[in-house]
Enzyme design. Structure first.
Site, mmCIF file in Angstrom:
data_model
loop_
_atom_site.group_PDB
_atom_site.id
_atom_site.type_symbol
_atom_site.label_atom_id
_atom_site.label_comp_id
_atom_site.label_asym_id
_atom_site.label_seq_id
_atom_site.Cartn_x
_atom_site.Cartn_y
_atom_site.Cartn_z
ATOM 1 N N LYS A 97 -21.241 -5.787 21.828
ATOM 2 C CA LYS A 97 -21.123 -5.479 23.256
ATOM 3 C C LYS A 97 -22.150 -4.424 23.684
ATOM 4 C CE LYS A 97 -17.770 -8.335 24.293
ATOM 5 N NZ LYS A 97 -17.981 -9.473 25.214
ATOM 6 N N TYR B 205 -17.635 -5.854 16.901
ATOM 7 C CA TYR B 205 -17.416 -6.067 18.347
ATOM 8 C C TYR B 205 -18.194 -5.043 19.172
ATOM 9 C CZ TYR B 205 -14.812 -7.040 22.649
ATOM 10 O OH TYR B 205 -14.469 -7.380 23.946
HETATM 11 P P1 NDP Z 1 -10.114 -15.457 25.660
HETATM 12 O O1 NDP Z 1 -9.921 -15.538 24.189
HETATM 13 O O2 NDP Z 1 -8.941 -15.681 26.559
HETATM 14 O O3 NDP Z 1 -11.251 -16.508 26.088
HETATM 15 C C1 NDP Z 1 -12.448 -16.584 25.379
HETATM 16 C C2 NDP Z 1 -13.191 -17.808 25.837
HETATM 17 O O4 NDP Z 1 -14.434 -17.854 25.109
HETATM 18 C C3 NDP Z 1 -12.437 -19.117 25.513
HETATM 19 O O5 NDP Z 1 -12.729 -20.069 26.509
HETATM 20 C C4 NDP Z 1 -13.094 -19.536 24.206
HETATM 21 O O6 NDP Z 1 -13.026 -20.933 23.932
HETATM 22 C C5 NDP Z 1 -14.534 -19.137 24.480
HETATM 23 N N1 NDP Z 1 -15.325 -19.056 23.263
HETATM 24 C C6 NDP Z 1 -15.099 -18.317 22.152
HETATM 25 N N2 NDP Z 1 -16.056 -18.564 21.228
HETATM 26 C C7 NDP Z 1 -16.896 -19.477 21.777
HETATM 27 C C8 NDP Z 1 -18.070 -20.153 21.326
HETATM 28 N N3 NDP Z 1 -18.607 -19.919 20.116
HETATM 29 N N4 NDP Z 1 -18.653 -21.053 22.149
HETATM 30 C C9 NDP Z 1 -18.128 -21.305 23.380
HETATM 31 N N5 NDP Z 1 -17.035 -20.698 23.868
HETATM 32 C C10 NDP Z 1 -16.420 -19.802 23.074
HETATM 33 O O7 NDP Z 1 -10.806 -14.040 25.923
HETATM 34 P P2 NDP Z 1 -10.736 -12.997 27.137
HETATM 35 O O8 NDP Z 1 -10.594 -13.697 28.433
HETATM 36 O O9 NDP Z 1 -9.767 -11.954 26.770
HETATM 37 O O10 NDP Z 1 -12.195 -12.350 27.031
HETATM 38 C C11 NDP Z 1 -13.304 -12.890 27.728
HETATM 39 C C12 NDP Z 1 -14.484 -11.965 27.563
HETATM 40 O O11 NDP Z 1 -14.148 -10.668 28.045
HETATM 41 C C13 NDP Z 1 -14.936 -11.763 26.117
HETATM 42 O O12 NDP Z 1 -16.327 -11.666 26.056
HETATM 43 C C14 NDP Z 1 -14.282 -10.452 25.744
HETATM 44 O O13 NDP Z 1 -14.987 -9.793 24.709
HETATM 45 C C15 NDP Z 1 -14.402 -9.707 27.054
HETATM 46 N N6 NDP Z 1 -13.442 -8.622 27.176
HETATM 47 C C16 NDP Z 1 -12.084 -8.873 27.158
HETATM 48 C C17 NDP Z 1 -11.194 -7.838 27.266
HETATM 49 C C18 NDP Z 1 -9.708 -8.053 27.255
HETATM 50 O O14 NDP Z 1 -8.989 -7.035 27.196
HETATM 51 N N7 NDP Z 1 -9.203 -9.271 27.327
HETATM 52 C C19 NDP Z 1 -11.664 -6.439 27.396
HETATM 53 C C20 NDP Z 1 -13.099 -6.295 27.422
HETATM 54 C C21 NDP Z 1 -13.938 -7.358 27.321
HETATM 55 P P3 NDP Z 1 -11.917 -21.465 22.855
HETATM 56 O O15 NDP Z 1 -10.595 -21.190 23.499
HETATM 57 O O16 NDP Z 1 -12.208 -22.903 22.712
HETATM 58 O O17 NDP Z 1 -12.124 -20.675 21.600
#
Ligand code: NDP
Length: 285
Positions: free
Chosen positions: A196, A192
């Site tokens: 990032k 991860y």
């Molecule tokens: P969620 O798991 O709630 O949402 C992730 C989204 O990405 C979902 O819509 C998922 O779709 C989609 N996704 C995952 N893999 C793929 C793929 N191969 N192709 C297309 N879509 C995909 O995550 P968060 O909202 O928590 O995180 C969002 C972003 O923020 C990420 O990049 C995460 O690394 C980053 N982030 C989050 C933090 C946190 O504390 N939540 C902190 C720091 C960064 P599906 O549901 O269909 O899998």
């Protein structure tokens, strides 16, 4: 620090955290950005969490929204339907379907479909991301590759796919959702953190290459943000530690991130490019 009584069991703690996840009726925009009215925005991973909040915030400011999700047999299709109906209440055009960001052909056809149905793309938010944690000596090839391909390759695929139309129209805003874990790291997240940190490199490279055509490329680095999946997947102890470590003494909310994305897509940020903005309540200090 909160004054509320300490939960007695881990289950109580998880329930308390889930209660904190925001349910949004129809709040006002965090920031009113008139320059987004009628613009077309793509948000990868818009079916939940931060991506959903970003899509809603852009739509509140009048942008038409295309978002994708993975839909590998989980609940994301029904989550996506809910987001579509929330977006439609804001009277913007919406396109949503599954598209695997790891596959460049899938991304290219998604972008072509958006261009045909909604018009030229003005905003891209590379948000789709996953984590698959393990100490590196136990990490499988599959988990290493899945994270790198989703979090880093996915953003590259989308940036490359939208670059021709943004360059032709000499306008574009790209925001990559990286993480504080691309800046500092923890035990067990080598895949991860590497993805990032790579995304920070991609942000800077894209800013240099696309800047001459008036395209701003920036990154937002959230700390721990209260999304349902985060609260389900991370132990209450780790979340408590994150809360204590941050200067503001709390976890983030998806709208905290969405507001900064919105600012970066606005003309108020027209002279900002290649920047990495932490939204972490002071976690990395
Ligand atoms: P969620 O798991 O709630 O949402 C992730 C989204 O990405 C979902 O819509 C998922 O779709 C989609 N996704 C995952 N893999 C793929 C793929 N191969 N192709 C297309 N879509 C995909 O995550 P968060 O909202 O928590 O995180 C969002 C972003 O923020 C990420 O990049 C995460 O690394 C980053 N982030 C989050 C933090 C946190 O504390 N939540 C902190 C720091 C960064 P599906 O549901 O269909 O899998």
């Amino acid at each position: 620090m909160s004054d509320s009584p300490l939960p007695e069991t881990a289950t109580d703690a998880v329930e308390a955290l889930l209660d904190e996840v925001t349910t949004e009726p129809q709040p006002q925009p965090v920031l009113q950005v008139e320059s987004l009215t009628g613009k077309v925005a793509i948000v990868s991973g818009g079916s939940s969490g931060i991506g959903r909040a970003v899509a809603l915030e852009l739509a509140r400011c009048g942008a038409h929204i295309a978002f994708c999700y993975l839909d590998d047999g989980g609940q994301s299709r029904s989550e996506a339907k809910e987001v579509v109906s929330e977006l439609r209440q804001m009277e913007v055009q919406v396109l949503s379907r599954s598209c695997d960001v790891r596959e460049s052909s899938d991304v290219n056809s998604f972008v072509s479909e958006v261009e045909e149905e909604l018009g030229g793309i003005d905003v891209l938010v590379n948000n789709a991301g996953i984590g698959r944690d393990a100490p590196m000596w136990l990490m499988t090839d599959h988990d290493w590759e899945a994270v790198l391909r989703t979090n880093l390759d996915g953003a590259f695929h989308f940036t490359r796919a939208v670059a021709p139309s943004m360059r032709a129209q000499e306008y574009g805003k790209i925001v990559n959702i990286t993480s504080v874990h691309g800046i500092r790291t923890e035990f067990g997240i080598s895949n991860y953190s590497s993805s990032k940190a790579g995304l920070i490199g991609l942000t800077r490279s894209s800013a240099v290459e696309l800047g001459p055509k008036n395209i701003n490329v920036n990154a937002v680095a959230p700390g721990y943000v209260r999304t349902t999946r985060l609260t389900e997947g991370v132990s209450p102890e780790i979340l408590d530690h994150a809360r204590e470590r941050s200067a503001l003494g709390r976890l983030g909310d998806p709208r905290d991130v969405a507001g900064v994305v919105l600012f970066l897509c606005s003309e108020a940020a027209r002279h900002i490019t290649g920047a990495i903005i932490t939204v972490d309540g002071g976690y990395v200090l």
